[in-house]
Design an enzyme around this catalytic site. Structure first.
Site, PDB file in Angstrom:
ATOM      1  N   LYS A 205       0.952  -1.068   0.173  1.00  0.00           N
ATOM      2  CA  LYS A 205       0.005   0.080   0.068  1.00  0.00           C
ATOM      3  C   LYS A 205       0.891   0.982   0.041  1.00  0.00           C
ATOM      4  O   LYS A 205       0.531   2.107  -0.858  1.00  0.00           O
ATOM      5  CB  LYS A 205      -1.018   0.110   1.213  1.00  0.00           C
ATOM      6  CG  LYS A 205      -1.922   1.030   1.305  1.00  0.00           C
ATOM      7  CD  LYS A 205      -2.715   1.234   2.640  1.00  0.00           C
ATOM      8  CE  LYS A 205      -3.731   0.043   2.653  1.00  0.00           C
ATOM      9  NZ  LYS A 205      -4.625   0.347   3.937  1.00  0.00           N
ATOM     10  N   GLU A 211      10.075  -5.562   3.859  1.00  0.00           N
ATOM     11  CA  GLU A 211      10.277  -6.828   3.310  1.00  0.00           C
ATOM     12  C   GLU A 211      10.025  -6.843   1.744  1.00  0.00           C
ATOM     13  O   GLU A 211      10.515  -7.456   1.116  1.00  0.00           O
ATOM     14  CB  GLU A 211       9.413  -7.750   3.988  1.00  0.00           C
ATOM     15  CG  GLU A 211       9.649  -8.028   5.477  1.00  0.00           C
ATOM     16  CD  GLU A 211       8.890  -7.050   6.236  1.00  0.00           C
ATOM     17  OE1 GLU A 211       8.744  -7.594   7.614  1.00  0.00           O
ATOM     18  OE2 GLU A 211       8.416  -6.153   5.795  1.00  0.00           O
ATOM     19  N   GLY A 268      -5.196  -4.252   4.893  1.00  0.00           N
ATOM     20  CA  GLY A 268      -4.278  -5.126   4.535  1.00  0.00           C
ATOM     21  C   GLY A 268      -4.994  -6.630   4.441  1.00  0.00           C
ATOM     22  O   GLY A 268      -4.906  -7.328   3.550  1.00  0.00           O
ATOM     23  N   ARG A 269      -5.637  -7.001   5.476  1.00  0.00           N
ATOM     24  CA  ARG A 269      -5.948  -8.311   5.935  1.00  0.00           C
ATOM     25  C   ARG A 269      -7.473  -8.336   5.163  1.00  0.00           C
ATOM     26  O   ARG A 269      -7.982  -9.501   5.180  1.00  0.00           O
ATOM     27  CB  ARG A 269      -5.965  -8.643   7.323  1.00  0.00           C
ATOM     28  CG  ARG A 269      -6.629  -7.693   7.965  1.00  0.00           C
ATOM     29  CD  ARG A 269      -6.520  -8.010   9.595  1.00  0.00           C
ATOM     30  NE  ARG A 269      -7.076  -7.042  10.484  1.00  0.00           N
ATOM     31  CZ  ARG A 269      -6.309  -5.740  10.608  1.00  0.00           C
ATOM     32  NH1 ARG A 269      -5.323  -5.521   9.950  1.00  0.00           N
ATOM     33  NH2 ARG A 269      -6.891  -4.932  11.448  1.00  0.00           N
ATOM     34  N   GLU A 354      -4.607 -10.285  13.968  1.00  0.00           N
ATOM     35  CA  GLU A 354      -4.292  -9.127  13.933  1.00  0.00           C
ATOM     36  C   GLU A 354      -5.428  -7.878  14.029  1.00  0.00           C
ATOM     37  O   GLU A 354      -5.175  -7.005  14.427  1.00  0.00           O
ATOM     38  CB  GLU A 354      -3.774  -8.918  12.333  1.00  0.00           C
ATOM     39  CG  GLU A 354      -2.929  -7.517  12.253  1.00  0.00           C
ATOM     40  CD  GLU A 354      -2.116  -7.427  11.023  1.00  0.00           C
ATOM     41  OE1 GLU A 354      -0.819  -7.843  11.114  1.00  0.00           O
ATOM     42  OE2 GLU A 354      -2.525  -7.153  10.058  1.00  0.00           O
ATOM     43  N   HIS A 385      -2.687 -37.201  12.447  1.00  0.00           N
ATOM     44  CA  HIS A 385      -1.346 -37.945  12.894  1.00  0.00           C
ATOM     45  C   HIS A 385      -0.461 -37.107  13.312  1.00  0.00           C
ATOM     46  O   HIS A 385       0.700 -37.415  13.539  1.00  0.00           O
ATOM     47  CB  HIS A 385      -0.951 -38.424  11.638  1.00  0.00           C
ATOM     48  CG  HIS A 385      -1.859 -39.430  10.924  1.00  0.00           C
ATOM     49  ND1 HIS A 385      -1.954 -40.631  11.232  1.00  0.00           N
ATOM     50  CD2 HIS A 385      -2.971 -39.257  10.105  1.00  0.00           C
ATOM     51  CE1 HIS A 385      -2.926 -41.536  10.656  1.00  0.00           C
ATOM     52  NE2 HIS A 385      -3.537 -40.725   9.928  1.00  0.00           N
ATOM     53  N   LYS A 513       8.810  -3.305  13.969  1.00  0.00           N
ATOM     54  CA  LYS A 513       9.480  -2.674  12.772  1.00  0.00           C
ATOM     55  C   LYS A 513      10.300  -1.465  13.153  1.00  0.00           C
ATOM     56  O   LYS A 513      11.299  -1.099  12.671  1.00  0.00           O
ATOM     57  CB  LYS A 513       8.543  -1.980  12.024  1.00  0.00           C
ATOM     58  CG  LYS A 513       7.433  -3.026  11.137  1.00  0.00           C
ATOM     59  CD  LYS A 513       6.444  -2.199  10.110  1.00  0.00           C
ATOM     60  CE  LYS A 513       5.392  -3.411   9.427  1.00  0.00           C
ATOM     61  NZ  LYS A 513       4.653  -2.581   8.661  1.00  0.00           N
TER      62      LYS A 513
END
Length: 549
Positions: A205, A211, A268-269, A354, A385, A513
Site C-alpha cells: 500500500k 520486506e 491489508g487483511r 491482527e 496424525h 518494525k
C-alpha cells in the site's frame, strides 16, 4: 463493549453455571431436532453449530449481548462508510470492493464505486492480455511465471485464494509468492525462473514495506542484469505495482499504466478483493475473480439482512465469544479437510489475531475481558496424525472449525468418501468421546483378558465434550470460497463490536518494525548498540562475529 458487570453479561454467566455440568451427549439426547435447529444453509454453504456447547437459551442470551453492544448500529455504520476505524480516522469499505451492482456505494454522497470499477477494468484488460499470451517480455516471450512480492495481507490473501482455486487455473501459467526477508525465499526462485518470461507483481500500500521493497529491488536487479542494455525498456514489461503510493512506484521505474491503485480505506487483511487480488485474476481469469466477489457480496447481503438468530456471521461470532469468555477457551483450531485450503489457517490467523488481538478498546481504555483466542490449525487429515491426540485426550478446551467440500477438485476414484468419513468421525469423536463403560465393553468384545483390560481401560476413555462447528461447501469454487471468506470477515467484525475493539488497526505490528530500524545499523557496524538491553547487545555482537552482513 458490553462490560462484564452488565445485565447481559451477568445473565450469560448465570446460564453458563446452570448448564456447566451438561455434556454434548446430554444436549443431543434432550433434543432430537438439535441439528435442524442449530444448522443453517446459504447458497449451498452448510454450517452446523449443533456440536457447540450451547442451548437455545444460551443463544438467546448471546443475541441479547449483541443487541446490548449495538451491533445493528455498528453494522449500519460499516456499510454506510462511517469512519469506524477511529484510531486512524478512516472508513472501512472493503465490502465496496465486492459490490457488483451499478448503484452507488456506500451512498450517493460517498460513492467510491467509479474508482473501484476503473481498477477492476484495468485488472480485466491486463489479465486478459497476459493470459492470452499477448503481454510479452523484453525478448518477445509470453509470460509463463508470475511472482507476487508482498507480505501480510498482500501475500496471505492472494496466495491462499490462488491455492484454493488451483483447479480453475490456466495451464502453463505458474504462480509464485515471495514474502520473507530471508534470501532463501526469493533466491531459490530466481535460480529456476527465466527472466524473459517472468512478471513480478509488487504489492504494498505504501510502497515502503521493508520486506516487500527489499525483495522487489533484488528482483529488479536480477531482471536488469539479464536484460542488459534493454534494462530500461524491460522493467515495465516485467513489473507491475499494486499500491496507493503512485509517486513511489514511479521512482521505482514504473509508468502509471503499470500501477493498480488501492486505497487507505482497505485494510491489508481485507484487501484480496482489491487489486491485491491481481494474482487471483491472472490465475483464474477476471470472470473467476468476479465470481469470488459475488460470493463475498452474497455473504454481505446475508449479514445485513438476516435476523441475528439466522445470521451466519453473527452466530459464529457469538458462539466464539461464548467459548472464549464463558467457557474459557484460549485457542481455536481451523481444520480444513481439503488440500486446496492449506493456507486458510494462516490467512485466518492474520484476519482474526491482527484484527482483535488487543487488550485496549476503541475508547483507549483497557478491556475488562479477554478478547481474541489464539488461532491455529492445519489440514485436518494431517493433523489427525500430529496434534489430534491432544484434542482428544490432552485436557485442553479447543473449539474447532471443521471445513470441507462435498465434491473434490480432482476426483480420483475412492478418495473423497474416506476423506469426508474422517472429518465426520473426528467431529463426532471430539463431541461425544467414549465413556468408561463403552471402552470396557469394547475390550471385552475384543477378548482382551480382564487384567490387561483393566490396565488398558484408562487409556481407552475419551472425555469428549469438545465443541466444534462444521462448515461444508458443495465444492471449492470462486463463489463458495468468496462466501466462506466474507463469513469469517464479518465474524471478526461482530466479535470486535461486542468486545469494544477497533478491528481495523494494528498498532502492535509497528513496534517490532521500529526496533528493527534501530538495530539494523548496529548489526551492519554502522553505529554502536547504545541504549539497548544487554541481551540484545550481546546477540548483536555474536551475530557480527559469526554472520555475514
Amino acid at each position: 463493549m458490553v462490560a462484564p458487570n452488565s445485565p447481559a453479561w451477568r445473565a450469560l454467566l448465570a446460564h453458563r453455571d446452570l448448564i456447566a455440568h451438561r455434556h454434548l451427549r446430554d444436549f443431543f439426547a434432550a433434543d432430537p431436532q438439535r441439528f435442524a435447529q442449530m444448522s443453517l444453509q446459504l447458497d449451498g454453504l452448510l454450517a452446523d453449530f449443533s456440536k457447540q456447547r450451547v442451548d437455545t437459551r444460551a443463544m438467546q442470551l448471546l443475541i441479547e449481548l449483541a443487541n446490548a453492544a449495538d451491533l445493528v448500529g455498528w453494522r449500519d455504520r460499516l456499510f454506510a462508510g462511517d469512519k469506524i476505524n477511529v484510531s486512524e480516522d478512516r472508513a472501512v469499505l472493503h465490502p465496496a470492493l465486492r459490490h457488483l451492482g451499478l448503484d452507488a456505494f456506500p451512498s450517493p454522497e460517498r460513492d467510491v464505486m467509479p474508482e473501484v470499477r476503473a481498477v477492476r477494468e484495468q485488472m480485466r484488460v491486463f489479465s486478459d492480455k497476459l493470459r492470452a499470451g499477448l503481454w510479452r517480455g523484453f525478448s518477445g516471450e509470453a509470460i509463463r511465471d508470475v511472482v507476487n512480492i508482498g507480505i501480510g495481507g498482500s501475500d496471505l490473501g492472494p496466495k491462499m485464494v490462488v491455492r484454493a482455486l488451483s483447479a480453475y487455473g490456466r495451464a502453463g501459467l505458474r504462480m509464485h509468492f515471495v514474502s520473507n526477508l530471508d534470501s532463501a525465499h526469493l533466491g531459490h526462485l530466481l535460480d529456476v525462473l527465466d527472466p524473459r518470461s517472468t512478471l513480478f507483481v509488487v504489492a504494498s500500500k505504501t510502497f515502503t514495506t521493508q520486506e516487500t521493497m527489499l525483495n522487489a529491488h533484488t528482483a529488479r536487479e536480477w531482471l536488469c542484469a539479464a536484460a542488459g542494455v534493454n534494462a530500461a525498456r524491460a522493467l515495465p514489461l516485467h513489473f507491475v505495482a499494486v499500491t496507493s503510493a503512485v509517486d513511489k512506484a514511479a521512482e521505482f521505474g514504473l509508468p502509471l499504466a503499470n500501477v493498480f491503485r488501492m486505497w487507505v480505506w482497505v485494510g491489508g487483511r481485507y484487501s484480496l478483493w482489491s487489486a491485491v487480488g491481481l494474482p487471483i485474476a491472472l490465475a483464474i481469469g477476471m470472470s473467476g475473480f468476479e465470481r469470488l466477489l459475488a460470493g463475498g457480496q452474497t455473504m454481505d447481503k446475508h449479514f445485513r439482512d438476516a435476523p441475528f438468530e439466522r445470521n451466519l456471521p453473527v452466530l459464529m461470532a457469538l458462539i466464539g465469544i461464548w467459548n472464549t469468555n464463558f467457557l474459557g477457551a484460549g485457542t481455536s483450531a481451523v481444520l480444513p479437510y481439503h488440500e486446496a485450503l492449506r493456507f486458510l489457517p494462516s490467512f485466518l490467523q492474520q484476519l482474526e489475531m491482527e484484527s482483535n488481538g488487543k487488550t485496549v478498546g476503541r475508547d483507549g481504555q483497557p478491556l475488562a475481558c479477554q478478547a481474541n483466542p489464539i488461532v491455529w490449525g492445519e489440514i485436518g487429515s494431517n493433523g489427525q496424525h500430529a496434534f489430534f491426540q491432544l484434542l482428544h485426550q490432552g485436557g485442553w478446551l479447543v473449539p474447532c472449525d471443521f471445513i470441507a467440500s462435498a465434491q473434490s477438485d480432482y476426483p480420483l476414484p475412492g478418495h473423497q468418501a474416506p476423506l469426508m468419513a474422517n472429518l465426520l468421525a473426528q467431529s463426532a469423536a471430539l463431541a461425544f468421546g467414549k465413556t468408561e463403560a463403552e471402552a470396557s465393553a469394547e475390550l471385552r468384545a475384543a477378548g482382551v483378558p480382564p487384567e490387561q483390560a483393566t490396565a488398558l481401560l484408562p487409556h481407552k476413555v475419551f472425555a469428549g465434550n469438545q465443541p466444534s462447528t462444521t462448515i461444508i461447501l458443495p465444492r471449492i469454487d470462486p463463489h463458495s470460497l468468496g462466501m466462506l471468506l466474507a463469513l469469517y470477515e464479518h465474524k471478526v467484525f461482530v466479535q470486535g463490536v461486542v468486545w469494544g475493539i477497533n478491528s481495523f488497526d494494528q498498532w502492535g505490528v509497528e513496534l517490532g518494525k521500529q526496533l528493527a530500524g534501530r538495530l539494523l545499523p548496529a548489526l551492519k557496524g554502522e553505529s554502536e548498540a547504545e541504549g539497548l538491553d544487554q541481551s540484545t547487545r550481546a546477540l548483536i555482537a555474536w551475530c557480527r562475529e559469526h554472520g555475514d552482513f
